[in-house]
Scaffold this motif. Structure first.
Motif, mmCIF file in Angstrom:
data_model
loop_
_atom_site.group_PDB
_atom_site.id
_atom_site.type_symbol
_atom_site.label_atom_id
_atom_site.label_comp_id
_atom_site.label_asym_id
_atom_site.label_seq_id
_atom_site.Cartn_x
_atom_site.Cartn_y
_atom_site.Cartn_z
ATOM 1 N N ASP A 87 9.769 -7.750 30.738
ATOM 2 C CA ASP A 87 8.828 -8.877 30.737
ATOM 3 C C ASP A 87 9.538 -10.191 31.057
ATOM 4 O OD1 ASP A 87 10.237 -9.532 28.488
ATOM 5 O OD2 ASP A 87 8.550 -9.420 27.104
ATOM 6 N N ILE A 88 10.610 -10.095 31.816
ATOM 7 C CA ILE A 88 11.496 -11.240 32.012
ATOM 8 C C ILE A 88 10.802 -12.423 32.681
ATOM 9 C CG2 ILE A 88 12.433 -10.612 34.288
ATOM 10 C CD1 ILE A 88 15.237 -11.182 32.974
ATOM 11 N N PHE A 89 9.855 -12.183 33.581
ATOM 12 C CA PHE A 89 9.192 -13.278 34.280
ATOM 13 C C PHE A 89 8.137 -13.963 33.415
ATOM 14 C CE2 PHE A 89 10.146 -10.968 38.491
ATOM 15 C CZ PHE A 89 11.407 -11.523 38.526
ATOM 16 N N ALA A 90 7.810 -13.354 32.277
ATOM 17 C CA ALA A 90 6.872 -14.013 31.365
ATOM 18 C C ALA A 90 7.529 -15.235 30.731
ATOM 19 C CB ALA A 90 6.411 -13.037 30.287
ATOM 20 N N ARG A 91 8.852 -15.209 30.642
ATOM 21 C CA ARG A 91 9.574 -16.319 30.040
ATOM 22 C C ARG A 91 9.926 -17.386 31.080
ATOM 23 N NH1 ARG A 91 12.164 -11.886 28.019
ATOM 24 N NH2 ARG A 91 14.110 -12.333 29.116
ATOM 25 N N VAL A 92 10.441 -16.930 32.237
ATOM 26 C CA VAL A 92 10.780 -17.847 33.330
ATOM 27 C C VAL A 92 10.192 -17.259 34.610
ATOM 28 C CG1 VAL A 92 12.636 -18.961 34.634
ATOM 29 C CG2 VAL A 92 12.941 -18.474 32.195
ATOM 30 N N PRO A 93 9.147 -17.859 35.160
ATOM 31 C CA PRO A 93 8.517 -17.314 36.366
ATOM 32 C C PRO A 93 9.484 -17.290 37.548
ATOM 33 C CG PRO A 93 7.123 -18.963 35.320
ATOM 34 C CD PRO A 93 8.460 -19.048 34.648
ATOM 35 N N CYS A 94 9.313 -16.307 38.409
ATOM 36 C CA CYS A 94 10.108 -16.199 39.631
ATOM 37 C C CYS A 94 9.353 -16.887 40.758
ATOM 38 C CB CYS A 94 10.358 -14.736 39.983
ATOM 39 S SG CYS A 94 11.219 -14.493 41.557
ATOM 40 N N LEU A 95 9.796 -18.073 41.112
ATOM 41 C CA LEU A 95 9.144 -18.848 42.161
ATOM 42 C C LEU A 95 10.085 -19.004 43.342
ATOM 43 C CD1 LEU A 95 7.631 -21.670 39.919
ATOM 44 C CD2 LEU A 95 6.515 -19.552 40.696
ATOM 45 N N ALA A 96 9.594 -18.713 44.534
ATOM 46 C CA ALA A 96 10.415 -18.862 45.733
ATOM 47 C C ALA A 96 10.463 -20.324 46.153
ATOM 48 C CB ALA A 96 9.835 -18.018 46.852
ATOM 49 N N PRO A 97 11.491 -20.704 46.903
ATOM 50 C CA PRO A 97 11.563 -22.085 47.401
ATOM 51 C C PRO A 97 10.350 -22.422 48.263
ATOM 52 C CG PRO A 97 13.645 -20.956 47.714
ATOM 53 C CD PRO A 97 12.655 -19.919 47.285
ATOM 54 N N LYS A 98 9.903 -23.656 48.173
ATOM 55 C CA LYS A 98 8.754 -24.095 48.966
ATOM 56 C C LYS A 98 9.179 -24.872 50.205
ATOM 57 C CE LYS A 98 5.623 -24.383 44.995
ATOM 58 N NZ LYS A 98 4.737 -25.264 44.183
ATOM 59 N N VAL A 99 10.267 -25.593 50.101
ATOM 60 C CA VAL A 99 10.689 -26.448 51.204
ATOM 61 C C VAL A 99 11.526 -25.642 52.190
ATOM 62 C CG1 VAL A 99 11.975 -28.505 51.861
ATOM 63 C CG2 VAL A 99 10.680 -28.474 49.722
ATOM 64 N N GLY A 100 11.113 -25.679 53.459
ATOM 65 C CA GLY A 100 11.891 -25.049 54.507
ATOM 66 C C GLY A 100 11.783 -23.544 54.559
ATOM 67 N N SER A 101 10.896 -22.934 53.780
ATOM 68 C CA SER A 101 10.750 -21.488 53.808
ATOM 69 C C SER A 101 9.501 -21.097 54.574
ATOM 70 C CB SER A 101 10.681 -20.930 52.380
ATOM 71 O OG SER A 101 9.539 -21.425 51.714
ATOM 72 N N LYS A 102 9.573 -19.980 55.238
ATOM 73 C CA LYS A 102 8.434 -19.481 55.977
ATOM 74 C C LYS A 102 8.548 -17.973 56.071
ATOM 75 C CE LYS A 102 10.878 -20.571 60.278
ATOM 76 N NZ LYS A 102 10.809 -21.311 61.548
ATOM 77 N N THR A 103 7.437 -17.322 56.356
ATOM 78 C CA THR A 103 7.457 -15.875 56.444
ATOM 79 C C THR A 103 7.262 -15.445 57.887
ATOM 80 O OG1 THR A 103 6.482 -13.832 55.609
ATOM 81 C CG2 THR A 103 4.978 -15.658 55.971
ATOM 82 N N MET A 104 7.959 -14.398 58.279
ATOM 83 C CA MET A 104 7.832 -13.845 59.623
ATOM 84 C C MET A 104 7.806 -12.328 59.514
ATOM 85 S SD MET A 104 10.442 -16.143 61.937
ATOM 86 C CE MET A 104 10.186 -17.902 62.167
ATOM 87 N N GLY A 105 7.299 -11.672 60.529
ATOM 88 C CA GLY A 105 7.299 -10.218 60.559
ATOM 89 C C GLY A 105 8.672 -9.727 60.923
ATOM 90 N N SER A 106 9.597 -9.830 59.991
ATOM 91 C CA SER A 106 11.003 -9.625 60.302
ATOM 92 C C SER A 106 11.503 -8.204 60.077
ATOM 93 C CB SER A 106 11.855 -10.586 59.471
ATOM 94 O OG SER A 106 11.575 -10.412 58.103
ATOM 95 N N LEU A 107 10.687 -7.327 59.510
ATOM 96 C CA LEU A 107 11.139 -5.994 59.147
ATOM 97 C C LEU A 107 10.221 -4.929 59.737
ATOM 98 C CD1 LEU A 107 11.832 -6.878 55.412
ATOM 99 C CD2 LEU A 107 13.491 -6.871 57.281
ATOM 100 N N PRO A 108 10.143 -4.835 61.054
ATOM 101 C CA PRO A 108 9.155 -3.956 61.702
ATOM 102 C C PRO A 108 9.383 -2.468 61.465
ATOM 103 C CG PRO A 108 10.669 -4.856 63.327
ATOM 104 C CD PRO A 108 10.941 -5.576 62.051
ATOM 105 N N HIS A 109 10.635 -2.030 61.359
ATOM 106 C CA HIS A 109 10.889 -0.593 61.234
ATOM 107 C C HIS A 109 10.475 -0.061 59.875
ATOM 108 C CE1 HIS A 109 12.828 -0.616 65.090
ATOM 109 N NE2 HIS A 109 13.745 -1.473 64.691
ATOM 110 N N VAL A 110 10.946 -0.718 58.809
ATOM 111 C CA VAL A 110 10.594 -0.245 57.474
ATOM 112 C C VAL A 110 9.105 -0.428 57.217
ATOM 113 C CG1 VAL A 110 11.121 -2.423 56.289
ATOM 114 C CG2 VAL A 110 11.271 -0.272 55.053
ATOM 115 N N ALA A 111 8.530 -1.510 57.705
ATOM 116 C CA ALA A 111 7.090 -1.735 57.517
ATOM 117 C C ALA A 111 6.282 -0.693 58.280
ATOM 118 C CB ALA A 111 6.723 -3.141 57.985
ATOM 119 N N GLY A 112 6.712 -0.369 59.498
ATOM 120 C CA GLY A 112 6.016 0.635 60.292
ATOM 121 C C GLY A 112 6.026 1.995 59.626
#
Length: 331
Positions: A87-112
């Motif tokens: 329950d570790i995230f109940a105490r300290v949430p896991c938040l990703a960076p907001k500034v300068g981060s973006k998502t891309m379809g970077s893992l086509p083989h494993v996703a496929g």
């Protein structure tokens, strides 16, 4: 590389209790507990003890009831550690960076493979922070956390995450086992954590980057596998070598761009935890000032898993991502 280890032994425990706890403790914890058992004072003995008469002999062994009580307490402690990490995230949430981060379809083989319902093999390649040094249990190292997250998301999928981390290694040692432990496994995804020990050992960042580039070239030539590099961690032992660490981070980023593979910017992600999210360093790094703890590994794995899941979602939606656009940035 890793940990603050919960020391459950005290000098008041008997030798049999210490041995029992060692048997019940995960492999990653055994060294610390073994040291604690060795540190416990041994019973005082006379240099030439006189033989005891039958009437003087006493039974020193604990009774079955006492032994059962010791075992129960040890098991309860293991359960408490598991619950604490679970329950570790109940105490300290896991938040990703907001500034300068973006998502891309970077893992086509494993996703496929996941979309097609085919077996997926992921190799986590690296040093001690891949092996899980610092985690309270092997279950809580990042490869096992990642596997658990993906299996929850895709319960019918056949997902294997292989932990190929060996503490103390960097690119020179890893290149010697690249063929056997990575290429010959025919993975769909290779997560290559590298560079930290090179910084600590004062190795030339340029030499490390060149070896990593050669390794990626070999992986890509051998088959269809996505690759994600993981750069050094943001922790006191690394940041005190700021110039070398900065060069390493930049050069690994350039290698990822050149070879069109992903990169998990661990250094910047962890710095964001501390500087932007105001999380104390000791909340994600253990007392050695280097390795991550349960929370650090859990959040690291969560961000990696989230990106794989997003890549699967993009393929399901028919989003076509150019093959040369794979720079990995966690949301």
């Amino acid at each position: 590389m890793s940990s603050l280890r919960p020391l459950w032994l005290s000098t008041s425990l008997s030798a049999s209790a210490a041995a029992l706890l060692l048997l019940l403790t995960p492999a990653s914890q055994t060294p610390a507990l073994a040291q604690a058992a060795q540190a416990a004072p041994a019973p005082a003995q006379a240099a030439n003890p006189a033989p005891a008469s039958p009437s003087q002999t006493t039974v020193a062994a604990t009774s079955p009831t006492e032994q059962r009580g010791i075992a129960a307490r040890a098991i309860d402690k293991v359960k408490q550690v598991a619950k604490s990490a679970g329950d570790i995230f109940a105490r300290v949430p896991c938040l990703a960076p907001k500034v300068g981060s973006k998502t891309m379809g970077s893992l086509p083989h494993v996703a496929g493979k996941l979309v097609a319902g085919k077996p997926v093999v992921i190799v986590a390649f690296g040093s001690s922070s891949t092996a899980g040094y610092g985690a309270s249990s092997p279950d809580f190292n990042y490869p096992n956390r990642l596997a658990a997250q993906l299996r929850r998301k895709y319960p019918t999928a056949d997902i294997t995450v292989i932990n190929a981390g060996i503490g103390g290694e960097d690119a020179p040692e890893m290149m010697k086992r690249l063929q056997k432990e990575v290429i010959d496994v025919h993975p769909d995804l290779v997560i290559w954590q590298v560079g930290t020990n090179a910084v600590l050992r004062n190795l030339d960042p340029g030499d490390t980057a060149k070896m990593v580039e050669d390794g990626i070239t070999r992986i890509q030539a051998a088959g269809d596998a996505d690759v994600v590099l993981v750069d050094p961690q943001y922790s006191p032992q690394v940041t005190q070598r700021a110039e070398s660490a900065s060069k390493m981070v930049k050069l690994l980023g350039k290698v990822a761009e050149l070879r069109h593979v992903g990169i998990f910017p661990r250094f910047e992600v962890m710095r964001d935890w501390h500087e932007k999210q105001a999380i104390p360093v000791e909340s994600f790094v253990i007392a050695d000032g280097l390795h991550m703890n349960d929370w650090g590994y859990a959040c690291f794995a969560q961000l990696l898993g989230d990106d794989i899941i997003r890549s699967v979602g993009q393929i399901k939606l028919g989003v076509n991502v150019p093959a040369d656009v794979r720079t990995y940035r966690p949301m």
